[in-house]
Design an enzyme around this catalytic site. Structure first.
Site, PDB file in Angstrom:
ATOM      1  N   ALA A   1       0.732  -1.253  -0.106  1.00  0.00           N
ATOM      2  CA  ALA A   1       0.099  -0.077  -0.172  1.00  0.00           C
ATOM      3  C   ALA A   1       0.793   1.394   0.148  1.00  0.00           C
ATOM      4  CB  ALA A   1      -0.896   0.054   1.392  1.00  0.00           C
ATOM      5  N   ASN A   2       0.374   2.420   0.271  1.00  0.00           N
ATOM      6  CA  ASN A   2       1.053   3.662   0.471  1.00  0.00           C
ATOM      7  C   ASN A   2       0.405   4.543   1.479  1.00  0.00           C
ATOM      8  OD1 ASN A   2      -0.925   5.572  -0.890  1.00  0.00           O
ATOM      9  ND2 ASN A   2      -0.476   3.953  -2.393  1.00  0.00           N
TER      10      ASN A   2
END
Ligand code: CTP
Ligand code: CA
Length: 221
Positions: free
Chosen positions: A33-34
């Site tokens: 993810a980020n």
């Protein structure tokens, strides 16, 4: 404040907004993810709705409430986000504010990966995700106005000008994500259009959203 149905400069218009990160599965319990919070994208969806638009917000996993008066489609991966956007067409405007993972795990494991004593860590082979902004920009049912974001840590404006051409979108909202922008409450952006570059002051993400929604309303008028 919400307008009466059918009121406002964007009444009768349909807007698609992408927001948040995407999660790309490694196995059933792990993902890539980020740091995107979805704050900017959700604020844009709310601002477009406040001007009277019918808004479809395609959101990755976020910890935010649904904006009022907005139809929310929750997705996890980039491929699900693209499918939800295409299913929401036709639209008058698309704003791609999501921080879409550029890569997914090429072959996500069906079972949780286990440590095996003496064995090397599992290699994570990656595959390129579809580009939602570029796909919508080249789509047979392309929205009249397509707006992208450019998350940059250096050469912000130059990279954004190049990105606008590469993606085939109309506008790019360029932001410098080298500081505390991702996950933060404020944003300093540059609006890149065919007419040139506007430098906006550092503003709360809600105010960036309001200004952008007003520009969109003017462009579609
Ligand atoms: N975007 C998208 N789908 C992707 C990747 C990006 O729709 N698979 C959109 C983002 O929502 C944003 C714009 O493209 O509106 C630019 O995203 P950004 O990450 O800045 O650009 P990339 O083209 O992915 O290039 P890079 O990350 O290498 O700078
Ligand atoms: Ca990217």
């Amino acid at each position: 404040a919400l307008l009466a149905p059918g009121a406002g400069p964007l009444a009768g218009r349909h807007a698609i907004v992408t927001s948040g990160p995407t999660h790309e599965a490694i196995d059933p319990v792990r993902y890539i993810a980020n740091r995107s919070s979805g704050r900017q994208g959700h604020a844009i969806a709310a601002a477009l709705a406040a001007l009277g638009a019918r808004v479809t917000l395609v959101s990755g996993p976020v910890a935010l409430p649904d904006p009022p008066g907005v139809a929310v489609r929750r997705v996890e991966s980039a491929r699900e986000m693209l499918a939800a956007c295409e299913a929401a067409l036709p639209a008058d405007v698309a704003v791609c504010a999501a921080a879409v993972a550029d890569w997914r795990v090429a072959a996500a494991a069906g079972q949780k990966l286990k440590k095996v004593p003496g064995q090397a860590p599992p290699p994570l082979a990656l595959a390129l995700n579809p580009d939602i902004l570029a796909t919508l920009s080249a789509h047979p049912r392309r929205p009249r106005l397509v707006v992208g974001f450019a998350a940059e840590t250096e050469e912000v404006v130059a990279n954004a000008i190049a990105k606008r051409a590469r993606k085939g979108c109309d506008w790019i909202v360029a932001n410098d994500v080298s500081g505390d922008v991702m996950g933060g409450r404020e944003n300093a952006v540059h609006l890149v259009t065919a007419q040139g570059v506007e430098h906006w002051p550092r503003l709360p993400k809600e105010e960036v959203a309001r200004r952008l929604a007003e520009r969109i309303a003017a462009a579609l008028a």
